[in-house]
Design a protein around this motif. Sequence first.
Motif, mmCIF file in Angstrom:
data_model
loop_
_atom_site.group_PDB
_atom_site.id
_atom_site.type_symbol
_atom_site.label_atom_id
_atom_site.label_comp_id
_atom_site.label_asym_id
_atom_site.label_seq_id
_atom_site.Cartn_x
_atom_site.Cartn_y
_atom_site.Cartn_z
ATOM 1 N N GLN A 109 -3.944 -1.888 16.648
ATOM 2 C CA GLN A 109 -5.044 -2.408 15.825
ATOM 3 C C GLN A 109 -4.583 -3.504 14.862
ATOM 4 N N PHE B 103 -2.442 3.162 17.557
ATOM 5 C CA PHE B 103 -2.675 2.896 16.134
ATOM 6 C C PHE B 103 -2.197 1.495 15.762
ATOM 7 N N LEU C 292 -2.794 -0.860 7.304
ATOM 8 C CA LEU C 292 -2.599 0.201 8.294
ATOM 9 C C LEU C 292 -1.863 1.321 7.556
ATOM 10 N N ARG D 91 -7.925 1.876 8.461
ATOM 11 C CA ARG D 91 -7.231 2.382 9.642
ATOM 12 C C ARG D 91 -6.116 3.311 9.163
#
Length: 585
Positions: free
Chosen positions: A449, A446, A511, A553
């Motif tokens: 990214q 995760f 994020l 995301r």
Amino acid sequence: MASYEPNPAFHATYHLGQYQAAIDQKIADLNQHDFTTRFWQKDATLWVQDAEAQQSIRSFMGWLDTPRVMLGRTSEITQFVHEVKQAGFQHVVVMGMGGSTMAPIVFKNCFHWGEGDLPLSILDTTDPGTVAELENELPLRHTLFIVASKSGTTAEPIAFGDYFYDKVKQLKGDAAGENFVAITDPGSKFVDQATKEGYRHIFLNFPEVGGRFSALTYFGLVPAACYGVNITALLHGAEGMMKDCGADGPVAGNPGLHLGAAIGYLATQGRDKLTLITPDTLSSLGLWLEQLLAESTGKHGKGILPVAGEPLGRPDEYGADRVFVYVGYDDFTDNDSLGKLQALEQAGHPVIIIRLKEPMDLGREFYRWEIAVAVAGIMLQINPFDQPNVQESKLATDRVMKAVTEQGHAPDAGQPAASQEGVRYYGDVTGKNGFAPDAAGVLRAFFGQARVGDYLDLQAYLHETDKVSAQLADFKRQVQDALRIATTSGYGPRFLHSTGQYHKGGPNTGLFVQFTADHPQDLPLPGRPYTFGTFENAQAQGDFETLLKYGRRALHIQLGANPEAGLQTVLAALKTALAQTEQGA
């Protein structure tokens, strides 16, 4: 570096370095095009050229004259406070979301409660643990409940009102309404409900004032007066700022124009992370500014992200996406923060320092920032008074709640990407970059990214405790240290009515890590086939779906029945993941 003080009376110092000349030119250009007259005449062409958007702007600029309007209504509010004290009330609870509760939170935390004034609590979460904790602390028979909802249809405050009305009715029968007050717009459905249920008082606010611009209206002033704040003095300070921002004609050194032009222009140059630094005594101001900035500017892929509560670091810990704003008191020397700010300025980061003499100055600061955000909208060429993406999360929640009502449970979340020690991880990250699908692998994938200029946002649909807040701060610190990105956090569903607009409508640089937990001790909602816990989970699920819809995301972490233990497990996995990232393993 050179600095200047546009209006010494209002204690703002700007250290803008290489951006100074361009910002000065922006201010000069606006003034050459009769900015002050056009602004106060609500000339929407300052912001946008679309006719429909222009009408929307004109319809929501009623906040401009609220200091003067409300000065004419202070006697009404103070008389009301006198009456409730005479009636024997011992506590006040404000129940609302977003703009209806942010200013009361600031007043409660920044002013000292005095003998003879009414202690104040704020309820702005559907978390059942929080609701139960508040209920247990209150003298219900002698508590005044202020149900605050501009539209009168916002689900959370209506649910809060129904819950506590039912509790008081069990004690006082048909006289329960005398413990309740409504603040809402004229013509809202809530007016009918409050009238039917015999509410003690209904304050009708102003339809042309949006929630995040309502601090100096009934929404902020009624709770403030109950708490003992001298609202007349507060409004006089705001009126002074109003005059200095051109209410009575063009002025030199307009404080709102200078602040708005600076933060707006800097955002167009990539410095879109407004990092707010305050002493602890002003920390709650960050909550209010988060909503004002994020909801006003975060749209059409643009925006200013407020970063509040992030520890101040060294210059080499930040990229070129920051502007630092310090808000503190004249008589408080925060040498550590001020020293770090000086180092940041010397390294080329823009720094703005705003000084207050006392908490009463918050009236003028509220107004300064409202003007500034409106001016930043001009720099960004957006409508700062709408919130086009907020409604989408509400509609997504409604879809989940419909399934709950019809099927008895929420839609299935699907298979987790990983599960460890009772903590489940959901998100489209399994197998990315070939990492193993365990907890650390999911977190590594995760955060793999992350890009330069991104930010982290933790969304905690949890019971707010000191321990949980400390664990969230630890999570942010680890990520900031490892990735050098801005970090933010918020408790749900509060942030849905504030920074949530920026998350979906602003630039796709976030994020998002969402935390939820089980609710072993839940609370039923009167007249509804679901509980507070189900409602909170539906809000989380609806928000997560909306983030994914906009290509954000996002990672959902379900912590189980013990969120503090679950967060400790997550923190251990995060430490492993970030260490592997740094080692390139």
